[in-house]
Motif scaffolding. Sequence first.
Motif, short mmCIF file in Angstrom:
data_model
loop_
_atom_site.label_atom_id
_atom_site.label_comp_id
_atom_site.label_asym_id
_atom_site.label_seq_id
_atom_site.Cartn_x
_atom_site.Cartn_y
_atom_site.Cartn_z
N THR A 22 -31.52 -23.98 -6.86
CA THR A 22 -30.56 -23.17 -7.62
C THR A 22 -31.05 -22.95 -9.05
OG1 THR A 22 -29.35 -25.13 -8.28
CG2 THR A 22 -28.67 -24.08 -6.23
N ARG A 23 -30.31 -22.13 -9.77
CA ARG A 23 -30.67 -21.83 -11.16
C ARG A 23 -30.52 -23.07 -12.05
NH1 ARG A 23 -27.75 -16.74 -13.70
NH2 ARG A 23 -28.93 -15.81 -11.96
N TRP A 24 -29.48 -23.88 -11.83
CA TRP A 24 -29.26 -25.10 -12.62
C TRP A 24 -30.40 -26.09 -12.41
CZ3 TRP A 24 -26.98 -26.90 -16.64
CH2 TRP A 24 -26.81 -28.27 -16.81
N GLN A 25 -30.86 -26.20 -11.14
CA GLN A 25 -31.98 -27.10 -10.88
C GLN A 25 -33.26 -26.60 -11.52
OE1 GLN A 25 -32.14 -27.44 -6.64
NE2 GLN A 25 -30.36 -28.86 -6.52
N ASN A 29 -35.45 -28.68 -14.34
CA ASN A 29 -36.85 -28.98 -14.11
C ASN A 29 -37.79 -28.22 -15.03
OD1 ASN A 29 -36.17 -30.71 -11.99
ND2 ASN A 29 -36.14 -29.01 -10.50
N SER A 30 -37.26 -27.36 -15.88
CA SER A 30 -38.11 -26.64 -16.82
C SER A 30 -38.55 -27.55 -17.97
CB SER A 30 -37.35 -25.42 -17.37
OG SER A 30 -36.22 -25.84 -18.10
N ARG A 31 -39.42 -27.04 -18.84
CA ARG A 31 -39.92 -27.83 -19.96
C ARG A 31 -38.80 -28.19 -20.94
NH1 ARG A 31 -45.70 -24.97 -21.70
NH2 ARG A 31 -46.80 -25.39 -19.72
N ALA A 32 -37.94 -27.24 -21.22
CA ALA A 32 -36.82 -27.51 -22.14
C ALA A 32 -35.88 -28.55 -21.54
CB ALA A 32 -36.06 -26.22 -22.45
N GLY A 33 -35.64 -28.46 -20.23
CA GLY A 33 -34.77 -29.44 -19.59
C GLY A 33 -35.35 -30.84 -19.61
#
Length: 256
Positions: A22-25, A29-33
């Motif tokens: 999903t978009r939240w996942q 998992n992105s660099r900012a997250g």
Amino acid sequence: MAASWLLKRCCSTTVTETTKGTRWQRLINSRAGVWCRSLLSDYKEACREAVLGARERPLKASLYLGLLGGVYACHYTNPDDASFESSLRETSNRLALLSPWIRNGTSDGHVQTLVKLRNEGRLRYASLGIASLTYYTDYDSESSLYEASCSAISVPWAELPKRVLDVGFTGRWWVLDHKMKDFDINEEEFKHLPPALVAAVPSSPQITERNERMHQESWKAVVMEDESDELDGVQKAMDTPVKGIERNTINKSQTS
């Protein structure tokens, strides 16, 4: 061939969408997250260590909390430029209600200097977070002179302590309050008196109590005695020697 290729393409697309999630996942998992999660983990660990340290050393923790509370209180009560303007206006009005003959020379001179600098636009205000400073400059901030706008010939910061006029701390302007102490006492009137009269010694509690009692008695009504009784007493005092003289005269006449 074409059918097998389409089947492989559909299967690969389904696997790719399942992998992405999903978009939240994807955001987590992105660099900012990942950076935000590591930052929150560090803060969580720091808070846990602070709580454990406070339990092990309660005195040190209380001292740190007291210092933080004091810094916050000083910052919250730090006076601003509007507070200084209000204090200056109030002190100026208090001095204006007094006669020039009974004003304190130090108070009057300091307030007159501040009022003059304010009218000339040379007063400046600087906040230090927990304290404030009021100082003066050589020119008005709206002046178009070259000396006022050129930074190369401006006053250096090293001369700032010499130009400070007041210090604001815990909601008060301390220099102005100190200068206004005994503002209604002109010390020039008493400089020619002997030291014994200049130094006022406070009275003892017994003398103060006696003076208060005498003052209260002075307001009581005067009680007048009966005048008839007083006149009878005077008449008796006058009749007694007269009767004695008459008795002596009668005795002498009988003997003769």
